[in-house]
Design an enzyme around this catalytic site. Structure first.
Site, PDB file in Angstrom:
ATOM      1  N   ASP A  10       0.850  -1.188   0.000  1.00  0.00           N
ATOM      2  CA  ASP A  10       0.000   0.000   0.000  1.00  0.00           C
ATOM      3  C   ASP A  10       0.882   1.233   0.000  1.00  0.00           C
ATOM      4  O   ASP A  10       2.077   1.160   0.293  1.00  0.00           O
ATOM      5  CB  ASP A  10      -0.917  -0.008   1.231  1.00  0.00           C
ATOM      6  N   SER A  11       0.264   2.380  -0.267  1.00  0.00           N
ATOM      7  CA  SER A  11       1.002   3.644  -0.235  1.00  0.00           C
ATOM      8  C   SER A  11       1.344   4.067   1.188  1.00  0.00           C
ATOM      9  O   SER A  11       2.206   4.913   1.391  1.00  0.00           O
ATOM     10  CB  SER A  11       0.170   4.744  -0.907  1.00  0.00           C
ATOM     11  N   TYR A  42      -0.270   8.797  -2.786  1.00  0.00           N
ATOM     12  CA  TYR A  42      -0.182   8.427  -4.201  1.00  0.00           C
ATOM     13  C   TYR A  42      -1.299   9.091  -5.011  1.00  0.00           C
ATOM     14  O   TYR A  42      -1.147   9.340  -6.193  1.00  0.00           O
ATOM     15  CB  TYR A  42      -0.337   6.910  -4.360  1.00  0.00           C
ATOM     16  N   GLY A  43      -2.432   9.324  -4.366  1.00  0.00           N
ATOM     17  CA  GLY A  43      -3.632   9.742  -5.079  1.00  0.00           C
ATOM     18  C   GLY A  43      -3.570  11.092  -5.742  1.00  0.00           C
ATOM     19  O   GLY A  43      -4.411  11.416  -6.585  1.00  0.00           O
ATOM     20  N   CYS A  73      -4.469  -1.058  -2.093  1.00  0.00           N
ATOM     21  CA  CYS A  73      -4.495   0.377  -2.381  1.00  0.00           C
ATOM     22  C   CYS A  73      -5.412   0.604  -3.565  1.00  0.00           C
ATOM     23  O   CYS A  73      -5.180   0.055  -4.655  1.00  0.00           O
ATOM     24  CB  CYS A  73      -3.084   0.866  -2.706  1.00  0.00           C
ATOM     25  N   ASN A  74      -6.463   1.387  -3.376  1.00  0.00           N
ATOM     26  CA  ASN A  74      -7.392   1.667  -4.463  1.00  0.00           C
ATOM     27  C   ASN A  74      -6.729   2.457  -5.581  1.00  0.00           C
ATOM     28  O   ASN A  74      -7.030   2.240  -6.757  1.00  0.00           O
ATOM     29  CB  ASN A  74      -8.595   2.447  -3.926  1.00  0.00           C
ATOM     30  N   THR A  75      -5.839   3.377  -5.222  1.00  0.00           N
ATOM     31  CA  THR A  75      -5.186   4.197  -6.244  1.00  0.00           C
ATOM     32  C   THR A  75      -4.363   3.329  -7.183  1.00  0.00           C
ATOM     33  O   THR A  75      -4.427   3.479  -8.409  1.00  0.00           O
ATOM     34  CB  THR A  75      -4.300   5.274  -5.586  1.00  0.00           C
ATOM     35  N   GLU A 152      -3.337   8.936   8.020  1.00  0.00           N
ATOM     36  CA  GLU A 152      -1.918   8.642   8.245  1.00  0.00           C
ATOM     37  C   GLU A 152      -1.410   9.247   9.552  1.00  0.00           C
ATOM     38  O   GLU A 152      -0.502   8.709  10.176  1.00  0.00           O
ATOM     39  CB  GLU A 152      -1.079   9.182   7.077  1.00  0.00           C
ATOM     40  N   CYS A 184     -10.933   3.922  -0.791  1.00  0.00           N
ATOM     41  CA  CYS A 184      -9.532   4.077  -0.406  1.00  0.00           C
ATOM     42  C   CYS A 184      -9.360   3.289   0.878  1.00  0.00           C
ATOM     43  O   CYS A 184     -10.188   3.394   1.788  1.00  0.00           O
ATOM     44  CB  CYS A 184      -9.180   5.551  -0.187  1.00  0.00           C
ATOM     45  N   THR A 185      -8.300   2.495   0.961  1.00  0.00           N
ATOM     46  CA  THR A 185      -8.141   1.637   2.140  1.00  0.00           C
ATOM     47  C   THR A 185      -7.807   2.423   3.399  1.00  0.00           C
ATOM     48  O   THR A 185      -7.834   1.863   4.500  1.00  0.00           O
ATOM     49  CB  THR A 185      -7.069   0.556   1.893  1.00  0.00           C
ATOM     50  N   HIS A 186      -7.513   3.712   3.269  1.00  0.00           N
ATOM     51  CA  HIS A 186      -7.339   4.558   4.453  1.00  0.00           C
ATOM     52  C   HIS A 186      -8.673   4.948   5.083  1.00  0.00           C
ATOM     53  O   HIS A 186      -8.745   5.214   6.282  1.00  0.00           O
ATOM     54  CB  HIS A 186      -6.595   5.853   4.088  1.00  0.00           C
TER      55      HIS A 186
END
Length: 264
Positions: A10-11, A42-43, A73-75, A152, A184-186
């Protein structure tokens, strides 16, 4: 082959939502996780840059001799999944298709919302996947770029998270949707404030559990279940002390035994 680890990338820390679901569903599997915390987000970046970063994450995990890869990571899944799949000798599972399938199963009105990074929303990948599954579905999307840095920094319950959630999401209350994909996984790290902003009538869908279930199906189909003791290794590209605090709180019983900083 079956006793090799699963690689998750992931980012940043958002992919821990997917890692947690995998650890819960597949507790006997060994897992190696890497979050590119040095270069997040990343997005907001261009496709070529995202592809370059994702390729480095894949190469890192392939050197660890993994049997399967999960792009948590969706991005990455939205912009360059096909490219990195072509480079990898092992399968790479993305997070978008599992979430889309779950949303189609959940919606009763046929109206679905999607929130994500600018790169994910700009790719229109969710509209494409949802329309493949149900051509008549109506999709409303919204980019919410500030959610990633808030997650984050472990500010999911801070007033700033609530402020941004209402700024981004109150329009969904009157949009007619009954299902909202956290693209988004966040974003599950901000689940409480997101739910409050959109209202309890809207069901939130994230990719973690659907992705874990699909991974389980793939391992079973290909006879790849681990038969040895499970190991956990977690890597980041920056700030391991801060990430360890977030990971330790978020993963709960799935304690992070090691968290090593690496350079890609």
């Amino acid at each position: 082959m079956k006793n090799k680890p699963i690689g998750i990338f992931d980012s940043g820390v958002g992919g821990l939502t997917v890692a947690k679901a995998i650890l819960e569903l597949l507790p006997n599997e060994s897992v190696i996780y890497i979050g590119d915390t040095a270069r997040i987000p990343y997005g907001t970046r261009g496709r070529d840059v995202i592809t370059s970063f994702a390729t480095e994450l894949v190469e890192f995990l392939l050197k660890k001799d993994v049997k399967y890869l999960v792009a948590a990571c969706n991005t990455i899944s939205a912009t360059c999944l096909e490219e990195i799949q072509k480079l990898s000798p092992v399968p790479i599972l993305g997070v978008i298709k599992p979430a889309a399938k779950e949303a189609i199963k959940t919606t009763k009105s046929g109206k679905i919302g999607v929130i994500g990074t600018r790169a994910t929303i700009g790719s229109k990948i969710y509209e494409k996947e949802l329309k493949i599954l149900s051509p008549d579905v109506e999709v409303t999307t919204k980019a919410c770029p500030m959610f990633v840095p808030i997650a984050e920094e472990a500010l999911g319950r801070h007033e700033i998270a609530k402020t941004m959630a209402y700024e981004y999401l109150t329009e969904f209350k009157d949009s007619g949707i009954d299902t909202l994909i956290l693209g988004c996984t966040h974003y599950p790290l901000l689940r409480e404030v997101i739910q409050e902003a959109v209202g309890n009538e809207i069901t939130l869908i994230d990719s973690a559990s659907p992705t874990a279930r699909l991974l389980n199906e793939e391992l079973e189909k290909n006879n790849l279940f681990n038969e040895r003791s499970a190991e956990r290794k977690f890597y980041v590209t920056d700030a391991p002390e801060r990430v360890y605090q977030i990971a330790d709180v978020f993963l709960g019983k799935h304690v992070v035994p090691t968290l090593e900083k690496v350079t890609l």
